[in-house]
Structure formats: structure tokens, C-alpha cells
Design a protein around this motif. Structure first.
Motif, PDB file in Angstrom:
ATOM      1  N   GLY A  42      30.411  69.995   5.552  1.00 55.06           N
ATOM      2  CA  GLY A  42      31.372  68.902   5.617  1.00 55.06           C
ATOM      3  C   GLY A  42      32.603  69.294   4.815  1.00 55.06           C
ATOM      4  N   THR A  43      33.591  68.446   4.827  1.00 54.62           N
ATOM      5  CA  THR A  43      34.840  68.738   4.123  1.00 54.62           C
ATOM      6  C   THR A  43      34.626  68.933   2.637  1.00 54.62           C
ATOM      7  OG1 THR A  43      35.990  67.397   5.767  1.00 54.62           O
ATOM      8  CG2 THR A  43      37.203  67.932   3.777  1.00 54.62           C
ATOM      9  N   SER A  56      40.618  80.028   0.365  1.00 54.87           N
ATOM     10  CA  SER A  56      40.891  78.808   1.128  1.00 54.87           C
ATOM     11  C   SER A  56      39.753  78.538   2.121  1.00 54.87           C
ATOM     12  CB  SER A  56      42.209  78.934   1.888  1.00 54.87           C
ATOM     13  OG  SER A  56      42.088  79.880   2.930  1.00 54.87           O
ATOM     14  N   VAL A  57      39.597  77.263   2.455  1.00 59.06           N
ATOM     15  CA  VAL A  57      38.565  76.908   3.437  1.00 59.06           C
ATOM     16  C   VAL A  57      38.866  77.545   4.785  1.00 59.06           C
ATOM     17  CG1 VAL A  57      37.777  74.776   2.347  1.00 59.06           C
ATOM     18  CG2 VAL A  57      39.662  74.678   3.942  1.00 59.06           C
ATOM     19  N   GLU A  58      40.145  77.758   5.080  1.00 56.12           N
ATOM     20  CA  GLU A  58      40.514  78.391   6.345  1.00 56.12           C
ATOM     21  C   GLU A  58      39.989  79.819   6.426  1.00 56.12           C
ATOM     22  OE1 GLU A  58      42.719  76.838   4.348  1.00 56.12           O
ATOM     23  OE2 GLU A  58      43.611  75.241   5.542  1.00 56.12           O
ATOM     24  N   ASP A  63      36.123  79.211  11.825  1.00 51.25           N
ATOM     25  CA  ASP A  63      35.612  78.585  13.047  1.00 51.25           C
ATOM     26  C   ASP A  63      35.715  77.060  12.992  1.00 51.25           C
ATOM     27  OD1 ASP A  63      33.623  78.972  10.958  1.00 51.25           O
ATOM     28  OD2 ASP A  63      32.127  78.185  12.352  1.00 51.25           O
ATOM     29  N   ILE A  64      35.967  76.514  11.813  1.00 45.74           N
ATOM     30  CA  ILE A  64      36.051  75.061  11.654  1.00 45.74           C
ATOM     31  C   ILE A  64      37.463  74.625  11.301  1.00 45.74           C
ATOM     32  CG2 ILE A  64      35.188  73.072  10.372  1.00 45.74           C
ATOM     33  CD1 ILE A  64      32.725  74.751   9.705  1.00 45.74           C
ATOM     34  N   PHE A  65      38.061  75.310  10.337  1.00 46.67           N
ATOM     35  CA  PHE A  65      39.366  74.916   9.805  1.00 46.67           C
ATOM     36  C   PHE A  65      40.428  75.921  10.233  1.00 46.67           C
ATOM     37  CE2 PHE A  65      36.117  73.355   6.885  1.00 46.67           C
ATOM     38  CZ  PHE A  65      36.434  72.011   6.823  1.00 46.67           C
TER      39      PHE A  65
END
Length: 84
Positions: A42-43, A56-58, A63-65
């Protein structure tokens, strides 16, 4: 989609899945499931991964962000050009 990058990063830090799970405040099975791609974070959990790995989450979860990719697709879409 298997997230090989996460297991490589974890290994570079010499952390077991259990150790990473403790740092993230989740179960070991959650870490395993996210690494093998059977579950997406989740976020909030993605943000915790970002803090732990200082990425970074990216980069951790492309594949998600993918906001920059999504934005480019919208800007280049035929619908967008007809709105101008």
C-alpha cells in the motif's frame, strides 16, 4: 511481477527478510510476498520501504508508481491534443 530489485537491495544491506520486516513493521511473509510479486505494498508501506532504502517509491516499485510515465501518456494522448 517479481521485484528482483528489492531482494537485491535487501541482500546488499545484508538483511534477511525477517530483519527487513521488523524495520518495516510488517510480517516476514509480507516482505516475501512483495518481493515475489504476489502482493503489492500500500502507499504507507511503500513509503516505509522508501525511507529504509533511501530511494523513491517510483524506483522501488516502478510497476505501481509511474507518475512521470502516466503524465507523459496523458500529455501525448489524442484526446489531450483535441482539447487544446
Amino acid at each position: 511481477m517479481k521485484r528482483k530489485k528489492l531482494s537485491i537491495l535487501r541482500s546488499k544491506h545484508n538483511w534477511s527478510q525477517k530483519e527487513l520486516a521488523e524495520m518495516l513493521g510488517v510480517s516476514e511473509i509480507t516482505v516475501r510476498s512483495i518481493e515475489n510479486g504476489s502482493r503489492s505494498p500500500g502507499t504507507k508501506l511503500a513509503a516505509r520501504y522508501s525511507v529504509v532504502f533511501q530511494l523513491s517509491v517510483e524506483k522501488l516499485f516502478p510497476d505501481i508508481f509511474l507518475p512521470s510515465f502516466d503524465t507523459l501518456c496523458i500529455k501525448n494522448s489524442p484526446e489531450e491534443s483535441s482539447i487544446k
